[in-house]
Design a protein around this motif. Structure first.
Motif, PDB file in Angstrom:
ATOM      1  N   VAL A 287      -6.654   7.980  -3.942  1.00 47.67           N
ATOM      2  CA  VAL A 287      -6.020   8.493  -3.127  1.00 47.67           C
ATOM      3  C   VAL A 287      -6.500   9.622  -2.302  1.00 47.67           C
ATOM      4  O   VAL A 287      -6.497   9.599  -1.024  1.00 47.67           O
ATOM      5  N   SER A 288      -7.162  10.509  -2.934  1.00 46.57           N
ATOM      6  CA  SER A 288      -7.780  11.634  -2.223  1.00 46.57           C
ATOM      7  C   SER A 288      -9.000  10.979  -1.351  1.00 46.57           C
ATOM      8  O   SER A 288      -9.304  11.524  -0.360  1.00 46.57           O
ATOM      9  N   HIS A 289      -9.475  10.143  -1.804  1.00 47.70           N
ATOM     10  CA  HIS A 289     -10.767   9.501  -1.345  1.00 47.70           C
ATOM     11  C   HIS A 289     -10.132   8.581   0.046  1.00 47.70           C
ATOM     12  O   HIS A 289     -10.801   8.851   0.936  1.00 47.70           O
ATOM     13  N   LEU A 290      -8.903   7.853  -0.188  1.00 52.19           N
ATOM     14  CA  LEU A 290      -8.462   7.196   0.780  1.00 52.19           C
ATOM     15  C   LEU A 290      -7.958   7.935   2.011  1.00 52.19           C
ATOM     16  O   LEU A 290      -8.119   7.668   3.186  1.00 52.19           O
ATOM     17  N   ARG A 291      -7.320   9.289   1.709  1.00 53.75           N
ATOM     18  CA  ARG A 291      -6.933  10.230   2.558  1.00 53.75           C
ATOM     19  C   ARG A 291      -8.077  10.705   3.274  1.00 53.75           C
ATOM     20  O   ARG A 291      -7.918  10.767   4.628  1.00 53.75           O
ATOM     21  N   SER A 292      -9.131  10.936   2.800  1.00 51.36           N
ATOM     22  CA  SER A 292     -10.173  11.103   3.604  1.00 51.36           C
ATOM     23  C   SER A 292     -10.875  10.062   4.481  1.00 51.36           C
ATOM     24  O   SER A 292     -11.205  10.373   5.521  1.00 51.36           O
ATOM     25  N   THR A 293     -10.610   8.925   4.094  1.00 58.12           N
ATOM     26  CA  THR A 293     -11.122   7.889   4.856  1.00 58.12           C
ATOM     27  C   THR A 293     -10.532   7.517   6.092  1.00 58.12           C
ATOM     28  O   THR A 293     -10.794   7.111   7.063  1.00 58.12           O
ATOM     29  N   LEU A 294      -9.199   7.780   5.894  1.00 59.96           N
ATOM     30  CA  LEU A 294      -8.212   7.767   7.054  1.00 59.96           C
ATOM     31  C   LEU A 294      -7.853   8.924   7.819  1.00 59.96           C
ATOM     32  O   LEU A 294      -6.925   8.883   8.404  1.00 59.96           O
ATOM     33  N   GLY A 295      -8.797   9.840   7.756  1.00 60.93           N
ATOM     34  CA  GLY A 295      -8.401  10.966   8.496  1.00 60.93           C
ATOM     35  C   GLY A 295      -7.184  11.745   8.018  1.00 60.93           C
ATOM     36  O   GLY A 295      -6.503  12.368   8.894  1.00 60.93           O
ATOM     37  N   GLY A 296      -6.943  11.881   6.769  1.00 60.02           N
ATOM     38  CA  GLY A 296      -5.736  12.427   6.508  1.00 60.02           C
ATOM     39  C   GLY A 296      -4.250  11.818   6.667  1.00 60.02           C
ATOM     40  O   GLY A 296      -3.200  12.600   6.267  1.00 60.02           O
ATOM     41  N   ALA A 297      -4.116  10.489   6.952  1.00 61.28           N
ATOM     42  CA  ALA A 297      -2.998   9.708   7.523  1.00 61.28           C
ATOM     43  C   ALA A 297      -2.423   9.280   5.982  1.00 61.28           C
ATOM     44  O   ALA A 297      -1.719   8.256   6.205  1.00 61.28           O
ATOM     45  N   ILE A 298      -2.282   9.835   4.763  1.00 61.25           N
ATOM     46  CA  ILE A 298      -1.363   9.665   3.923  1.00 61.25           C
ATOM     47  C   ILE A 298      -0.937  10.957   3.324  1.00 61.25           C
ATOM     48  O   ILE A 298      -1.564  11.906   2.921  1.00 61.25           O
ATOM     49  N   SER A 299       0.440  10.909   3.486  1.00 63.60           N
ATOM     50  CA  SER A 299       1.253  12.101   3.056  1.00 63.60           C
ATOM     51  C   SER A 299       1.497  12.146   1.565  1.00 63.60           C
ATOM     52  O   SER A 299       1.146  11.041   0.796  1.00 63.60           O
ATOM     53  N   SER A 300       1.690  13.497   0.886  1.00 61.54           N
ATOM     54  CA  SER A 300       2.153  13.216  -0.363  1.00 61.54           C
ATOM     55  C   SER A 300       3.435  13.685  -0.596  1.00 61.54           C
ATOM     56  O   SER A 300       4.275  14.017   0.117  1.00 61.54           O
ATOM     57  N   ARG A 301       3.925  13.397  -1.750  1.00 61.99           N
ATOM     58  CA  ARG A 301       5.461  13.754  -2.152  1.00 61.99           C
ATOM     59  C   ARG A 301       6.588  13.038  -1.235  1.00 61.99           C
ATOM     60  O   ARG A 301       7.391  13.786  -0.795  1.00 61.99           O
ATOM     61  N   PRO A 302       6.428  11.588  -1.127  1.00 64.33           N
ATOM     62  CA  PRO A 302       5.723  10.564  -1.629  1.00 64.33           C
ATOM     63  C   PRO A 302       4.522  10.191  -0.949  1.00 64.33           C
ATOM     64  O   PRO A 302       4.474  10.770   0.046  1.00 64.33           O
ATOM     65  N   TYR A 303       3.764   9.518  -1.547  1.00 63.32           N
ATOM     66  CA  TYR A 303       2.428   8.952  -0.903  1.00 63.32           C
ATOM     67  C   TYR A 303       3.017   8.047   0.173  1.00 63.32           C
ATOM     68  O   TYR A 303       3.658   6.951  -0.078  1.00 63.32           O
ATOM     69  N   ARG A 304       2.596   8.278   1.389  1.00 66.07           N
ATOM     70  CA  ARG A 304       2.940   7.423   2.551  1.00 66.07           C
ATOM     71  C   ARG A 304       1.996   7.128   3.484  1.00 66.07           C
ATOM     72  O   ARG A 304       1.417   8.261   3.915  1.00 66.07           O
ATOM     73  N   LEU A 305       1.822   6.111   4.129  1.00 67.35           N
ATOM     74  CA  LEU A 305       0.845   5.909   5.200  1.00 67.35           C
ATOM     75  C   LEU A 305       1.473   6.535   6.493  1.00 67.35           C
ATOM     76  O   LEU A 305       2.627   5.983   6.966  1.00 67.35           O
ATOM     77  N   MET A 306       0.658   7.272   7.236  1.00 70.20           N
ATOM     78  CA  MET A 306       1.130   7.907   8.276  1.00 70.20           C
ATOM     79  C   MET A 306       0.481   7.520   9.471  1.00 70.20           C
ATOM     80  O   MET A 306       0.097   8.168  10.489  1.00 70.20           O
ATOM     81  N   LEU A 307       0.446   6.123   9.695  1.00 67.89           N
ATOM     82  CA  LEU A 307      -0.155   5.502  10.898  1.00 67.89           C
ATOM     83  C   LEU A 307       0.299   4.174  10.984  1.00 67.89           C
ATOM     84  O   LEU A 307       0.869   3.650  10.152  1.00 67.89           O
ATOM     85  N   PRO A 308       0.318   3.399  12.140  1.00 65.39           N
ATOM     86  CA  PRO A 308       0.504   2.071  12.468  1.00 65.39           C
ATOM     87  C   PRO A 308      -0.371   1.109  11.436  1.00 65.39           C
ATOM     88  O   PRO A 308      -1.303   1.100  11.160  1.00 65.39           O
ATOM     89  N   VAL A 309       0.665   0.028  10.834  1.00 68.67           N
ATOM     90  CA  VAL A 309       0.028  -0.706   9.951  1.00 68.67           C
ATOM     91  C   VAL A 309       0.455  -2.069  10.224  1.00 68.67           C
ATOM     92  O   VAL A 309       1.489  -2.505  10.324  1.00 68.67           O
ATOM     93  N   THR A 310      -0.561  -3.295  10.173  1.00 65.44           N
ATOM     94  CA  THR A 310      -0.218  -4.554  10.062  1.00 65.44           C
ATOM     95  C   THR A 310      -0.638  -4.976   8.816  1.00 65.44           C
ATOM     96  O   THR A 310      -1.997  -4.766   8.479  1.00 65.44           O
ATOM     97  N   ILE A 311      -0.254  -6.200   8.322  1.00 68.53           N
ATOM     98  CA  ILE A 311      -0.438  -6.874   6.980  1.00 68.53           C
ATOM     99  C   ILE A 311      -0.417  -8.407   7.366  1.00 68.53           C
ATOM    100  O   ILE A 311       0.658  -8.661   7.675  1.00 68.53           O
ATOM    101  N   ASP A 312      -1.497  -9.065   6.899  1.00 71.74           N
ATOM    102  CA  ASP A 312      -1.348 -10.609   7.081  1.00 71.74           C
ATOM    103  C   ASP A 312       0.031 -11.084   6.172  1.00 71.74           C
ATOM    104  O   ASP A 312       0.339 -12.273   6.833  1.00 71.74           O
ATOM    105  N   VAL A 313       0.217 -10.555   5.088  1.00 73.01           N
ATOM    106  CA  VAL A 313       1.214 -11.100   4.201  1.00 73.01           C
ATOM    107  C   VAL A 313       2.401 -11.279   5.235  1.00 73.01           C
ATOM    108  O   VAL A 313       3.252 -12.066   5.139  1.00 73.01           O
ATOM    109  N   ASP A 314       2.978 -10.068   5.937  1.00 74.22           N
ATOM    110  CA  ASP A 314       3.913 -10.003   6.763  1.00 74.22           C
ATOM    111  C   ASP A 314       4.181 -11.028   7.486  1.00 74.22           C
ATOM    112  O   ASP A 314       5.030 -11.797   8.123  1.00 74.22           O
ATOM    113  N   GLU A 315       2.874 -11.494   8.275  1.00 74.53           N
ATOM    114  CA  GLU A 315       2.691 -12.345   9.363  1.00 74.53           C
ATOM    115  C   GLU A 315       3.026 -13.801   8.899  1.00 74.53           C
ATOM    116  O   GLU A 315       3.750 -14.825   9.259  1.00 74.53           O
ATOM    117  N   VAL A 316       2.461 -14.203   7.483  1.00 69.24           N
ATOM    118  CA  VAL A 316       2.931 -15.563   6.747  1.00 69.24           C
ATOM    119  C   VAL A 316       4.203 -15.694   6.664  1.00 69.24           C
ATOM    120  O   VAL A 316       5.027 -16.574   6.786  1.00 69.24           O
TER     121      VAL A 316
END
Length: 410
Positions: A287-316
Motif C-alpha cells: 500500500v505504501s508503494h501504491l500511495r507513492s505511485t498515486l501521489g499520496g492519493a490513498i488515505s489511511s484508517r480506512p484505506y481509501r482511494l482519494m481520486l476519481p476512479v473508473t473500472i471496466d467491471v462497472d461498465e460491463v
C-alpha cells in the motif's frame, strides 16, 4: 493430443476448407467472419495467392520515417518489455505506419527466421492489396483489434501463422499512428493473444511523447484520475498514463476501487489474501508503494482511494442491467484477472462471467455471441441458444455460428 491442440487442429482444418471453397469455387457462403470475407474479396482482385513475400518499400525512406518519430520514441521506451514478450512466447512483433508498412520488428529465435522468409521485416508492405488478408491490415482498416488465424490469411505463405494486431493511437489527439502485431505459428494460438496485442498497444501509447506541447485545434480532454482494466489483460492508468505495477498491487487497487467507502487494514488483508499466511507488514509495504505511485492519493484508517476512479467491471455490469448485451460483451475483455488468488476477486470474476453468460442466454444477439465466442470458444450452450433464436431466418451470422459450434463440440 490434448483438447486444446485438437481444437486448434480442427479450427485450422475449418479455415483451410473455407479458404479452399472460396478460392477454387468462388463460394462466398463460407463460415468466416464478415471482415475476413470482405478482405478475401479485396485480396482476390490482386496477386496475393502467388506472392512469396511482401513487397519492400525503399529502405532509406522507411528508416527516415521511423527515425525520431513519436512511434520510435515510444517503442524504444518500452522495448525491453516488448522483447521479453517476444522471446518468452516465441513471437515476432511488428509496428507499422498508417499504410501498413512495417517500421520495426523483433522476434523470438524461430519466428524471426520465418518472418524474414516472407519479408515480415522493416519496409515490408502488409496491406491486403499487397499480401492479402492479414491482421495488420484489418486492425488498421477497422481501427480495432483483429485476429487472423491460419488459412483466414488469404496468401498461402502465412497459412501457418496466427496474428493478433491492435491499432496504436496518439493518446492526446486520438489520431491513429499505426498498429502493433504479434505473430506466431497457428499451433501456438492462445485465447489471450488479442488481449496481449491490445495491452501492448496501450503500453506504447502510454510511452508516447506528449504532443500537447504542439497545440492543435479540437484536442479531446485527457483522461483524469485512475482507470482500471481488470477483464482480460489487467492494467492501471493514472491520468491516461499506464502504471507499471505487479499483480498484487493491481489487485489492491481493484479492491479499493470496488469499495469506495474504504477498507480497514484487516478487511483488505482478508479480501486480498484470504487464509494465506501473509503478514500485515507485507500488505502495508504494498500500500505504501501504491500511495507513492498515486501521489499520496490513498488515505489511511480506512484505506481509501482519494481520486476519481473508473473500472471496466462497472461498465460491463451496468450494460447488463440496462439490457445492452452487445455493449456488455464489447466491454468484456475476458475473465477477471485470471489466476488471481484473492478470494474476493475470484468471487467477483465468477459473478461477472456468469452475468455475461446469462445475459447472452436470455438475449443471444448474434454479434454479441460471436464476440463472446472469441473469448469462450467452448461454450456450446450459448452458441446453440443463438442458433435456436435465429432459426431459419438466413441471418448472415448463421454459417459462422454453426462453424464455431462444430469446433466447440469436437
Amino acid at each position: 493430443m490434448d483438447h486444446v491442440a485438437a481444437s486448434l487442429r480442427d479450427r485450422r482444418l475449418d479455415a483451410v476448407r473455407a479458404w479452399t471453397a472460396f478460392v477454387t469455387e468462388g463460394n462466398e457462403s463460407v463460415p468466416v467472419r464478415p471482415e475476413i470475407l470482405s478482405s478475401w474479396r479485396r485480396s482476390a482482385q490482386g496477386t496475393a495467392l502467388e506472392v512469396t513475400g511482401a513487397p519492400l518499400a525503399d529502405e532509406d525512406d522507411t528508416a527516415s520515417f521511423w527515425q525520431d518519430s513519436p512511434l520510435q520514441a515510444a517503442v524504444m521506451a518500452v522495448q525491453d518489455e516488448l522483447r521479453r514478450s517476444a522471446e518468452d512466447g516465441d513471437l515476432v512483433l511488428a509496428v507499422t505506419d498508417t499504410q501498413t508498412r512495417i517500421l520495426w520488428t523483433y522476434g523470438g529465435r524461430v519466428m524471426r527466421r520465418k518472418a524474414e522468409t516472407v519479408n515480415f521485416v522493416a519496409g515490408g508492405r502488409w496491406d491486403d492489396a499487397s499480401v492479402g488478408t492479414n491482421a495488420l491490415d484489418l486492425a488498421g482498416r477497422l481501427d480495432q483489434p483483429a485476429t487472423v488465424f491460419s488459412a483466414e490469411h488469404f496468401s498461402p505463405i502465412v497459412h501457418n501463422w496466427v496474428c493478433w494486431a491492435a491499432p496504436v493511437h496518439d493518446p492526446v489527439t486520438g489520431e491513429r499512428l499505426g498498429v502493433i502485431d504479434l505473430s506466431t505459428t497457428w499451433d501456438r494460438a492462445h485465447p489471450i493473444g488479442l488481449a496481449t496485442a491490445r495491452m501492448m498497444a496501450r503500453m506504447i501509447e502510454s510511452a508516447m511523447p506528449d504532443t500537447r506541447q504542439h497545440p492543435r485545434l479540437g484536442l479531446p480532454p485527457v483522461d483524469q484520475g485512475l482507470s482500471l482494466t481488470l477483464l482480460g489483460a489487467a492494467e492501471a492508468r493514472l491520468d491516461g498514463q499506464r502504471l507499471l505495477l505487479n499483480r498484487r498491487q493491481t489487485e489492491i487497487l481493484a479492491l479499493l476501487a470496488l469499495h469506495p467507502d474504504g477498507l480497514s487494514l484487516e478487511r483488505l488483508h482478508a479480501l486480498l489474501y484470504g487464509d494465506a499466511a501473509v503478514s500485515v507488514s507485507t500488505l502495508k509495504a504494498e500500500v505504501s508503494h501504491l500511495r507513492s505511485t498515486l501521489g499520496g492519493a490513498i488515505s489511511s484508517r480506512p484505506y481509501r482511494l482519494m481520486l476519481p476512479v473508473t473500472i471496466d467491471v462497472d461498465e460491463v455490469l451496468e450494460r447488463i442491467r440496462q439490457g445492452q448485451v452487445l455493449a456488455a460483451v464489447t466491454a468484456y475483455g475476458g475473465d477477471l484477472m485470471p489466476g488471481t488468488n484473492s478470494p474476493a476477486l475470484s468471487e467477483l470474476a465468477e459473478v461477472v462471467a456468469v452475468a455475461v453468460r446469462e445475459a447472452l442466454l436470455a438475449d443471444p444477439d448474434p454479434d454479441a455471441v460471436l464476440g463472446y465466442s472469441e473469448i469462450a470458444p467452448y461454450d456450446v450452450e450459448v452458441l446453440e441458444a443463438c442458433l435456436a433464436r435465429l432459426g431459419t431466418t438466413g441471418h448472415r451470422a448463421v454459417p459462422l455460428l454453426r462453424g464455431r459450434l462444430a469446433a466447440a463440440q469436437r
